[in-house]
Write a protein that holds these residues in place. Structure first.
Motif, PDB file in Angstrom:
ATOM      1  N   GLY A  26     -24.425  -1.632   7.295  1.00  0.00           N
ATOM      2  CA  GLY A  26     -23.904  -0.854   6.178  1.00  0.00           C
ATOM      3  C   GLY A  26     -24.184  -1.524   4.858  1.00  0.00           C
ATOM      4  O   GLY A  26     -24.717  -2.630   4.800  1.00  0.00           O
ATOM      5  N   LYS A  27     -23.821  -0.829   3.792  1.00  0.00           N
ATOM      6  CA  LYS A  27     -23.991  -1.350   2.432  1.00  0.00           C
ATOM      7  C   LYS A  27     -22.655  -1.234   1.717  1.00  0.00           C
ATOM      8  O   LYS A  27     -21.985  -0.204   1.783  1.00  0.00           O
ATOM      9  CB  LYS A  27     -25.064  -0.561   1.693  1.00  0.00           C
ATOM     10  N   LEU A  28     -22.279  -2.308   0.994  1.00  0.00           N
ATOM     11  CA  LEU A  28     -21.023  -2.361   0.259  1.00  0.00           C
ATOM     12  C   LEU A  28     -21.320  -2.281  -1.224  1.00  0.00           C
ATOM     13  O   LEU A  28     -22.118  -3.056  -1.749  1.00  0.00           O
ATOM     14  CB  LEU A  28     -20.272  -3.649   0.589  1.00  0.00           C
ATOM     15  N   THR A  29     -20.669  -1.323  -1.902  1.00  0.00           N
ATOM     16  CA  THR A  29     -20.883  -1.125  -3.337  1.00  0.00           C
ATOM     17  C   THR A  29     -19.557  -1.046  -4.067  1.00  0.00           C
ATOM     18  O   THR A  29     -18.511  -0.823  -3.460  1.00  0.00           O
ATOM     19  CB  THR A  29     -21.687   0.163  -3.606  1.00  0.00           C
ATOM     20  N   SER A  30     -19.614  -1.200  -5.379  1.00  0.00           N
ATOM     21  CA  SER A  30     -18.429  -1.143  -6.227  1.00  0.00           C
ATOM     22  C   SER A  30     -18.117   0.304  -6.576  1.00  0.00           C
ATOM     23  O   SER A  30     -19.014   1.087  -6.878  1.00  0.00           O
ATOM     24  CB  SER A  30     -18.684  -1.945  -7.498  1.00  0.00           C
ATOM     25  N   LYS A  31     -16.819   0.675  -6.553  1.00  0.00           N
ATOM     26  CA  LYS A  31     -16.407   2.021  -6.960  1.00  0.00           C
ATOM     27  C   LYS A  31     -16.646   2.247  -8.447  1.00  0.00           C
ATOM     28  O   LYS A  31     -16.944   3.351  -8.870  1.00  0.00           O
ATOM     29  CB  LYS A  31     -14.911   2.236  -6.682  1.00  0.00           C
ATOM     30  N   GLU A  32     -16.497   1.181  -9.248  1.00  0.00           N
ATOM     31  CA  GLU A  32     -16.578   1.321 -10.699  1.00  0.00           C
ATOM     32  C   GLU A  32     -17.977   1.668 -11.182  1.00  0.00           C
ATOM     33  O   GLU A  32     -18.169   2.582 -11.949  1.00  0.00           O
ATOM     34  CB  GLU A  32     -16.086   0.046 -11.400  1.00  0.00           C
ATOM     35  N   ASP A  33     -18.985   0.905 -10.728  1.00  0.00           N
ATOM     36  CA  ASP A  33     -20.327   1.116 -11.257  1.00  0.00           C
ATOM     37  C   ASP A  33     -21.396   1.298 -10.192  1.00  0.00           C
ATOM     38  O   ASP A  33     -22.574   1.439 -10.515  1.00  0.00           O
ATOM     39  CB  ASP A  33     -20.722  -0.036 -12.189  1.00  0.00           C
ATOM     40  N   GLY A  34     -21.033   1.276  -8.920  1.00  0.00           N
ATOM     41  CA  GLY A  34     -21.999   1.495  -7.846  1.00  0.00           C
ATOM     42  C   GLY A  34     -22.897   0.308  -7.562  1.00  0.00           C
ATOM     43  O   GLY A  34     -23.847   0.437  -6.781  1.00  0.00           O
ATOM     44  N   SER A  35     -22.630  -0.850  -8.172  1.00  0.00           N
ATOM     45  CA  SER A  35     -23.471  -2.025  -7.939  1.00  0.00           C
ATOM     46  C   SER A  35     -23.184  -2.625  -6.564  1.00  0.00           C
ATOM     47  O   SER A  35     -22.109  -2.443  -6.002  1.00  0.00           O
ATOM     48  CB  SER A  35     -23.237  -3.068  -9.029  1.00  0.00           C
ATOM     49  N   ALA A  36     -24.166  -3.345  -6.022  1.00  0.00           N
ATOM     50  CA  ALA A  36     -24.027  -3.987  -4.718  1.00  0.00           C
ATOM     51  C   ALA A  36     -23.004  -5.114  -4.793  1.00  0.00           C
ATOM     52  O   ALA A  36     -22.865  -5.770  -5.816  1.00  0.00           O
ATOM     53  CB  ALA A  36     -25.378  -4.537  -4.268  1.00  0.00           C
ATOM     54  N   LEU A  37     -22.284  -5.338  -3.698  1.00  0.00           N
ATOM     55  CA  LEU A  37     -21.257  -6.379  -3.630  1.00  0.00           C
ATOM     56  C   LEU A  37     -21.692  -7.475  -2.651  1.00  0.00           C
ATOM     57  O   LEU A  37     -21.541  -7.324  -1.441  1.00  0.00           O
ATOM     58  CB  LEU A  37     -19.917  -5.795  -3.191  1.00  0.00           C
ATOM     59  N   PRO A  38     -22.244  -8.580  -3.145  1.00  0.00           N
ATOM     60  CA  PRO A  38     -22.596  -9.680  -2.256  1.00  0.00           C
ATOM     61  C   PRO A  38     -21.378 -10.540  -1.928  1.00  0.00           C
ATOM     62  O   PRO A  38     -20.443 -10.626  -2.714  1.00  0.00           O
ATOM     63  CB  PRO A  38     -23.616 -10.479  -3.078  1.00  0.00           C
ATOM     64  N   GLY A  39     -21.380 -11.170  -0.752  1.00  0.00           N
ATOM     65  CA  GLY A  39     -20.332 -12.121  -0.384  1.00  0.00           C
ATOM     66  C   GLY A  39     -19.040 -11.513   0.111  1.00  0.00           C
ATOM     67  O   GLY A  39     -18.039 -12.209   0.219  1.00  0.00           O
TER      68      GLY A  39
END
Length: 192
Positions: A26-39
């Motif tokens: 899967g891919k994890l992204t931020s709700k605020e700006d859709g950027s990828a969430l590493p770590g």
């Protein structure tokens, strides 16, 4: 006899293949700006099996063939639990976990204690007292506001660090810089 052994071997192989774990990605992204969430920590609930997302927010984890719950956690983001079901791809958007911080008493032992129960000096500095001073560095805002603390800029260059020394300049290790921890992440005061 050979046919019987071949049939038993094939049946055993089929069962072992069916009992193997499957891989969920899967891919994890931020709700605020859709950027990828590493770590981001991704753990199979009830086990110690887990992984973290890479620089692009992608993760891969082996899970049981059916069912299971994935727990997604990261400092500053809301912890979420997601039922896997029969899916092989679980994408998730994570939102900020915003909490109002009013007053914190930090002790050297890492134990939360009531201010009245402490056997040593405790000083409180209100936010309004800090707003009145034009400084870019939070540590320099405390200069002159907290007794027993010496706060100096390391050099006159913009963006330079701050020396933050509590109760004297002697030390066994050669440094008296306190450990700053914000949202569970330690950071160094050597740079601004």
């Amino acid at each position: 006899m050979k046919k019987f052994l071949l049939m038993c071997f094939s049946f055993g192989f089929a069962i072992s293949v069916m009992a193997q774990d499957r891989v969920v990605t899967g891919k994890l992204t931020s709700k605020e700006d859709g950027s990828a969430l590493p770590g981001v920590n991704v753990v199979l609930k009830g086990t110690t099996d887990g992984t973290i997302s890479d620089a692009d927010g992608n993760y891969k984890l082996s899970v049981p063939p059916s069912g299971g719950v994935l727990v997604f956690s990261f400092i500053g983001l809301e912890t979420q639990e997601v039922e896997i079901g029969t899916r092989n791809v679980v994408d998730l958007q994570m939102g900020s976990d915003i909490k109002q911080l009013t007053e914190v008493v930090v002790t050297a032992q890492g134990v939360q204690t009531e201010k009245k129960a402490l056997g040593y000096a405790v000083t409180s500095v209100s936010g309004t007292a800090l707003v009145e001073r034009p400084e870019n560095d939070v540590a320099r805002l405390l200069s002159g506001k907290v007794p027993g603390v010496s706060i100096t800029q390391t050099s006159g260059i913009s963006g330079s660090g701050t020396n933050f020394v509590i109760r004297g300049y002697t030390s066994v290790s050669g440094t008296n810089q306190p450990l700053f921890v914000v949202d569970g992440v330690p950071f160094n005061s050597a740079t601004n």
